[in-house]
Design a protein around this motif. Structure first.
Motif, PDB file in Angstrom:
ATOM      1  N   VAL A 182      10.991 -17.724  90.900  1.00 39.51           N
ATOM      2  CA  VAL A 182      10.340 -16.431  91.109  1.00 39.51           C
ATOM      3  C   VAL A 182       9.154 -16.658  92.034  1.00 39.51           C
ATOM      4  O   VAL A 182       8.224 -17.410  91.699  1.00 39.51           O
ATOM      5  N   ASN A 183       9.214 -16.057  93.221  1.00 40.04           N
ATOM      6  CA  ASN A 183       8.171 -16.232  94.251  1.00 40.04           C
ATOM      7  C   ASN A 183       7.894 -17.711  94.520  1.00 40.04           C
ATOM      8  O   ASN A 183       6.740 -18.133  94.661  1.00 40.04           O
ATOM      9  N   THR A 238      11.270  -5.308  92.134  1.00 41.05           N
ATOM     10  CA  THR A 238      10.065  -4.528  92.409  1.00 41.05           C
ATOM     11  C   THR A 238       9.362  -4.245  91.095  1.00 41.05           C
ATOM     12  O   THR A 238       9.900  -3.568  90.214  1.00 41.05           O
ATOM     13  N   LEU A 244       3.359 -13.496  89.738  1.00 42.73           N
ATOM     14  CA  LEU A 244       3.956 -12.210  90.063  1.00 42.73           C
ATOM     15  C   LEU A 244       3.000 -11.375  90.890  1.00 42.73           C
ATOM     16  O   LEU A 244       1.771 -11.506  90.786  1.00 42.73           O
ATOM     17  N   THR A 245       3.546 -10.487  91.672  1.00 44.46           N
ATOM     18  CA  THR A 245       2.754  -9.584  92.502  1.00 44.46           C
ATOM     19  C   THR A 245       3.258  -8.163  92.317  1.00 44.46           C
ATOM     20  O   THR A 245       4.418  -7.926  91.952  1.00 44.46           O
ATOM     21  N   SER A 246       2.373  -7.212  92.595  1.00 44.43           N
ATOM     22  CA  SER A 246       2.780  -5.811  92.560  1.00 44.43           C
ATOM     23  C   SER A 246       3.694  -5.537  93.741  1.00 44.43           C
ATOM     24  O   SER A 246       3.459  -6.008  94.860  1.00 44.43           O
ATOM     25  N   GLU A 265       7.428  -5.981  95.592  1.00 43.31           N
ATOM     26  CA  GLU A 265       8.612  -6.840  95.590  1.00 43.31           C
ATOM     27  C   GLU A 265       8.258  -8.288  95.260  1.00 43.31           C
ATOM     28  O   GLU A 265       7.263  -8.828  95.743  1.00 43.31           O
ATOM     29  N   ASN A 266       9.113  -8.896  94.433  1.00 40.71           N
ATOM     30  CA  ASN A 266       8.999 -10.308  94.087  1.00 40.71           C
ATOM     31  C   ASN A 266      10.338 -10.974  94.396  1.00 40.71           C
ATOM     32  O   ASN A 266      11.398 -10.472  94.000  1.00 40.71           O
ATOM     33  N   GLU A 267      10.288 -12.094  95.108  1.00 43.49           N
ATOM     34  CA  GLU A 267      11.523 -12.784  95.495  1.00 43.49           C
ATOM     35  C   GLU A 267      12.106 -13.532  94.303  1.00 43.49           C
ATOM     36  O   GLU A 267      11.408 -14.246  93.582  1.00 43.49           O
ATOM     37  N   SER A 284      15.608  -9.472  94.903  1.00 50.11           N
ATOM     38  CA  SER A 284      14.196  -9.150  94.660  1.00 50.11           C
ATOM     39  C   SER A 284      14.079  -8.201  93.484  1.00 50.11           C
ATOM     40  O   SER A 284      15.034  -7.508  93.119  1.00 50.11           O
ATOM     41  N   LEU A 334       2.522  -5.569  85.222  1.00 52.65           N
ATOM     42  CA  LEU A 334       1.588  -6.650  85.549  1.00 52.65           C
ATOM     43  C   LEU A 334       0.294  -6.559  84.762  1.00 52.65           C
ATOM     44  O   LEU A 334      -0.341  -7.584  84.485  1.00 52.65           O
TER      45      LEU A 334
END
Length: 504
Positions: A99-100, A73, A133-135, A137-139, A71, A79
């Motif tokens: 990614v995610n 972060t 993408l997210t604020s 953790e991103n897998e 992951s 972002l």
């Protein structure tokens, strides 16, 4: 290890247009790897048999086909930016990245074996859409394989992370470009010492220095190649081998040059001793793990041998040996203190400085040698002129002169000068008599003894009758002969005339 740290540092500090670039590496702990079981398969659930938790520093795809889940972060500063984002992957692997849950463009094609794998780039960046993408953790899921590796490295994967999209090779070049300044010195030294080796009689020393400059230049280009070229990851092995071989050769060539200069041994004795050092260096390099260590310890061994021999030569009071004792001992100390950093950067500045110093020394030696040869030539000409004058006094030569219907043989010691007159030559004799003969001065000049000197396009004089040389402000001169005659001297050959008369 130091190159790895530089790469990570470069990725962490990518420049942005207005503000410092933001970059986030994958979390170093909590990653899971699983063995892959086929080509173009979907990601596993990472709970099956064979899956294990690992840290990214232990990630090793060499000769394997595996899946990785980790992951990253992300902070809001990444972002909320305006620049496009990229996923950076640096290491010896082909890879597919999610990614995610969104698949990115491939870096090569991973596969279960060498035949099915297409090697990816050693340093790649894959475009990442901001909307996935997210604020927080991103897998990150990566399928990777490394079946085209020639040698196995301890740390084959160097970086995984997300940051503003940029050229990864240029980022790496930022760490190497200061060292590239020295390449011009290595090229200059290669050409200079190569030309000296081709033109001078004593060739071994300049040839060794030309090879030293070549080895240092090859090592520099190999070091900086990662910042100069996009290359597939198998090339990285050849790059590391080139760096290690060039580093060891640089140390050995410096040692060979020092032995040639100070040892006083013949070539066979020197190279037998050098062969022993080569055996030790190669043995140490082959048995040392890690290519930074191979290059470092191989160079260090040669440098320590150089320091030991320079200490012996200094004890024997050989001029200049103390200087090279300080240089070789200093290089050994710096390598022990800075380790890989010394070979990556400082060694190039050290060798560039040394080669510039040696170029200056060699240039001074060439000037000195040229001056000595010129002085020897002057002494030889002076001796030849003195002998010619002595022969002319004891057994004067005769020259054949042709006029209409007759041939005269005239003793050269009675001739004061020849003067060109179109297709004829005026011959001036000691008593003042003048005769006209067929021919030109150029054909006549080659038949005259060394006591005769051409001082003008229309005049050849017998230096035995010269009483004075005068010169006006314009550079044009004239010779005063013992019989009162004056002969002009052209400006172009005035130095030669002055030198010849000084020798006489």
């Amino acid at each position: 290890m130091f190159r790895l740290l530089l790469l990570i540092l470069s990725l962490v500090t990518l420049p942005a247009a207005a503000n410092a670039q933001t970059f986030q590496r994958a979390n170093s702990e909590g990653a899971i790897i699983c063995p892959a079981d086929g080509l173009n398969a979907a990601p596993p659930d990472f709970t099956g048999a064979g899956c294990e938790e690992t840290g990214l520093t232990e990630l090793n795809p060499q000769g394997r086909h595996l899946w990785l889940r980790t992951s990253i972060t992300l902070r809001d500063t990444i972002l909320n930016g305006q620049s496009p984002l990229g996923f950076y992957i640096a290491g010896k692997a082909s890879s597919r990245v999610w990614v995610n849950g969104h698949e990115l463009k491939n870096n090569g094609t991973p596969g279960p074996d060498r035949a099915s794998e297409i090697p990816g780039l050693m340093d790649a960046v894959l475009y990442v859409p901001r909307e996935i993408l997210t604020s927080g953790e991103n897998e990150i899921i990566v399928e990777m394989s490394g079946h085209h590796s020639l040698i196995e490295l301890i740390a084959p994967m160097h970086a995984l992370g997300i940051g503003e999209y940029s050229n990864p090779t240029l980022l790496i070049l930022g760490a190497y470009w200061p060292s590239l300044i020295t390449f011009g010195v290595f090229l200059l030294a290669l050409v200079f010492f190569g030309v000296v080796a081709l033109r001078e009689e004593k060739r071994e020393g300049p040839l060794l220095l030309a090879l030293l400059a070549l080895a240092a230049g090859v090592q520099l280009i190999a070091e900086a190649a990662r910042g100069l070229l996009y290359y597939p990851y198998p090339w990285h092995d050849y790059r590391l081998i080139s760096i290690a071989v060039a580093a060891v050769c640089t140390g050995l060539l410096l040692l060979a040059w020092l032995m040639q200069r100070f040892s006083g041994l013949n070539a066979v004795q020197r190279y037998l001793r050098l062969g022993g050092v080569v055996t030790v260096c190669v043995s140490i390099a082959l048995t040392t793990p890690g290519f930074d260590s191979k290059a470092g310890y191989g160079f260090l061994t040669a440098s320590l041998f150089a320091a030991a021999w320079c200490a012996l030569w200094s004890w024997q009071k050989k001029p200049g040996a103390m200087t090279y004792l300080a240089i070789s001992a200093g290089m050994s100390l710096l390598l022990l203190v800075f380790q890989g950093e010394f070979l990556d950067f400082y060694a190039f500045y050290a060798f560039a400085g040394l080669l510039l110093f040696l170029i200056q020394q060699q240039a001074a030696e060439l000037v000195r040698t040229r001056r000595e040869k010129r002085e020897e030539a002057i002494r030889a000409d002076k001796l030849e002129l003195a002998l010619a004058q002595a022969r002319q006094r004891t057994a004067p030569e005769q020259i054949q002169l042709v006029s209409s219907g007759r041939v005269d043989y005239v003793a050269t010691d009675t001739i004061t000068q020849f003067k060109g007159a179109g297709d004829y030559v005026e011959v001036h004799l000691e008593g003042g008599k003048t005769s006209l003969y067929n021919g030109g001065l150029s054909a006549l000049e080659s038949d005259l003894p060394p006591t005769f000197l051409r001082v003008h396009r229309s005049h050849i004089v017998n230096t035995a009758f010269v009483s004075a040389l005068e010169r006006d402000a314009s550079g044009i001169g004239r010779l005063l002969l013992s019989n009162g005659q004056e002969v002009p001297v052209s400006r172009r050959i005035m130095p030669k005339v002055r030198s010849a008369l000084a020798e006489g």
